[in-house]
Design a protein around this motif. Sequence first.
Motif, short mmCIF file in Angstrom:
data_model
loop_
_atom_site.label_atom_id
_atom_site.label_comp_id
_atom_site.label_asym_id
_atom_site.label_seq_id
_atom_site.Cartn_x
_atom_site.Cartn_y
_atom_site.Cartn_z
N THR A 1 38.00 49.22 40.91
CA THR A 1 38.95 50.33 41.03
C THR A 1 38.26 51.61 41.53
O THR A 1 38.90 52.46 42.15
CB THR A 1 39.63 50.62 39.67
OG1 THR A 1 38.63 50.79 38.68
CG2 THR A 1 40.55 49.49 39.27
N HIS B 1 36.04 46.28 46.35
CA HIS B 1 35.09 45.16 46.22
C HIS B 1 34.08 45.11 47.35
O HIS B 1 32.99 44.60 47.19
CB HIS B 1 35.83 43.82 46.09
CG HIS B 1 36.66 43.43 47.26
ND1 HIS B 1 36.11 43.01 48.45
CD2 HIS B 1 38.00 43.39 47.43
CE1 HIS B 1 37.09 42.69 49.29
NE2 HIS B 1 38.24 42.93 48.70
N TRP C 1 38.84 38.50 39.76
CA TRP C 1 39.68 39.64 40.16
C TRP C 1 41.02 39.16 40.71
O TRP C 1 42.08 39.61 40.30
CB TRP C 1 38.95 40.49 41.20
CG TRP C 1 39.79 41.61 41.73
CD1 TRP C 1 40.44 41.66 42.94
CD2 TRP C 1 40.12 42.83 41.07
NE1 TRP C 1 41.12 42.84 43.08
CE2 TRP C 1 40.95 43.58 41.93
CE3 TRP C 1 39.77 43.38 39.82
CZ2 TRP C 1 41.45 44.84 41.61
CZ3 TRP C 1 40.27 44.64 39.49
CH2 TRP C 1 41.10 45.35 40.37
N ILE C 2 40.95 38.22 41.64
CA ILE C 2 42.17 37.76 42.31
C ILE C 2 43.11 37.05 41.33
O ILE C 2 44.32 37.25 41.35
CB ILE C 2 41.81 36.83 43.49
CG1 ILE C 2 41.20 37.65 44.62
CG2 ILE C 2 43.02 36.06 43.99
CD1 ILE C 2 40.64 36.83 45.75
N ARG D 1 43.56 41.55 38.84
CA ARG D 1 44.33 42.36 39.78
C ARG D 1 45.51 43.01 39.08
O ARG D 1 46.23 42.34 38.33
CB ARG D 1 44.85 41.46 40.90
CG ARG D 1 44.30 41.73 42.26
CD ARG D 1 44.68 40.61 43.19
NE ARG D 1 46.11 40.33 43.19
CZ ARG D 1 46.66 39.22 43.66
NH1 ARG D 1 45.89 38.27 44.15
NH2 ARG D 1 47.96 39.04 43.64
N ASP E 1 48.38 43.96 40.13
CA ASP E 1 49.73 43.62 40.57
C ASP E 1 50.14 42.20 40.19
O ASP E 1 51.15 41.69 40.68
CB ASP E 1 49.86 43.79 42.09
CG ASP E 1 48.85 42.95 42.85
OD1 ASP E 1 47.77 42.67 42.29
OD2 ASP E 1 49.14 42.54 43.99
N THR F 1 49.34 33.88 42.05
CA THR F 1 48.16 33.49 42.80
C THR F 1 48.26 32.03 43.20
O THR F 1 49.03 31.26 42.62
CB THR F 1 46.88 33.69 41.97
OG1 THR F 1 46.90 32.73 40.89
CG2 THR F 1 46.82 35.09 41.40
#
Length: 335
Positions: free
Chosen positions: A29, A33, A56-57, A61, A63, A99
Amino acid sequence: MGHHCCSKQKVKRGLWSPEEDEKLIKHITTFGHGSWSSVPKLAGLERCGKSCRLRWINYLRPDLKRGSFSAQEERVIVDIHRILGNRWAQIAKHLPGRTDNEVKNFWNSCVKKKLIAQGLDPNTHNLLPSHKANNNGCNLSHPKPTSVFFVNSPVKDASMDMNTSFSTLLSLLPNDPNISSSHFSHDGPNIPIYEQQNPNIFWTTEEQNLNTFMDFSMARFPICSPPSHPSGFGIVEEDCLWNSSQLQPTELDRQDGHEILLQPEQQVKKPHQEIKAIEVEIDRKADIISTREQNNMDASFESSNFGFDFVESAVMPCDIMYCNSYHGDEFAWDC
DNA sequence: AATGACTCCAACCGCTCCTAA
DNA sequence: GTTAGGAGCGGTTGGAGTCAT
């Protein structure tokens, strides 16, 4: 054995601790990255970049949408999977906050089992051979369909149109300016074929209306009329389905008064680049569809029997081509 | 309460693709 | 044109949680 990408480093593996999560969140943040391979060092983590990226993904994340999949999301997954197969990243792109890993897990743990339970091959979305045999023996709970594409469903109100998988699926198919009615005739063998999961072609009944599609769940009429049919679309030729790989009418085998679609032995594959271009277009349309599905989550859809809709969508054959426009005797086809 | 079977999902592995040098 | 490194993807695994016995 460590990752080949970070074999020189001492890396921690396994579940992430809250402290590690915090470090990663704080770093990304603040700085973004950048190069993932440099993230662990900069963030003070003993992980490899790949692991950081994945964490992270798939989990950190902001969102991300957590929680179980909705029926609407499930529908989107099934519909797109029917076209694209196990391309989880592509599918996930059309499910905001989800995801590829999540979609994949959901598919393997839930959707796949549902399809199998309904007698459908989760890879091809066709009836499993054992269930076809059952079908011949009239051993299905559903009444015998009158054509391969027939779905004996209760008539639903018009608001269902935009929610059905058929319209969804059609909308996902890419426009291809190279495809026109001239490619389609009983005599013309050079039909452009896109690689898809299911080897059947069918047509829709759109005349001049480009953006609404027949509700497949209501499709008691078909879908298999070739564009050259003098009466236009929507007329069943009971014994004639069009086989995408050969552009020949696919005969229905009649046994004991029942119709069985004779499956083609193989599909024609497109060159990689061409498939890529198609995917781009599919993405564009899938965006439209996922948005549309969200906007059209009306009461009838919400209250509909999802299991039933699910079967309908799963039963639907693929390798679809649809009429994009109609000018006199000329049809422009999208696939 | 113990334990074995089963499910779910986070994480890993190995591969391909992309891009820059 | 070749190569190396990074990113991304799909398949698989392993472990935590749950359920049945």
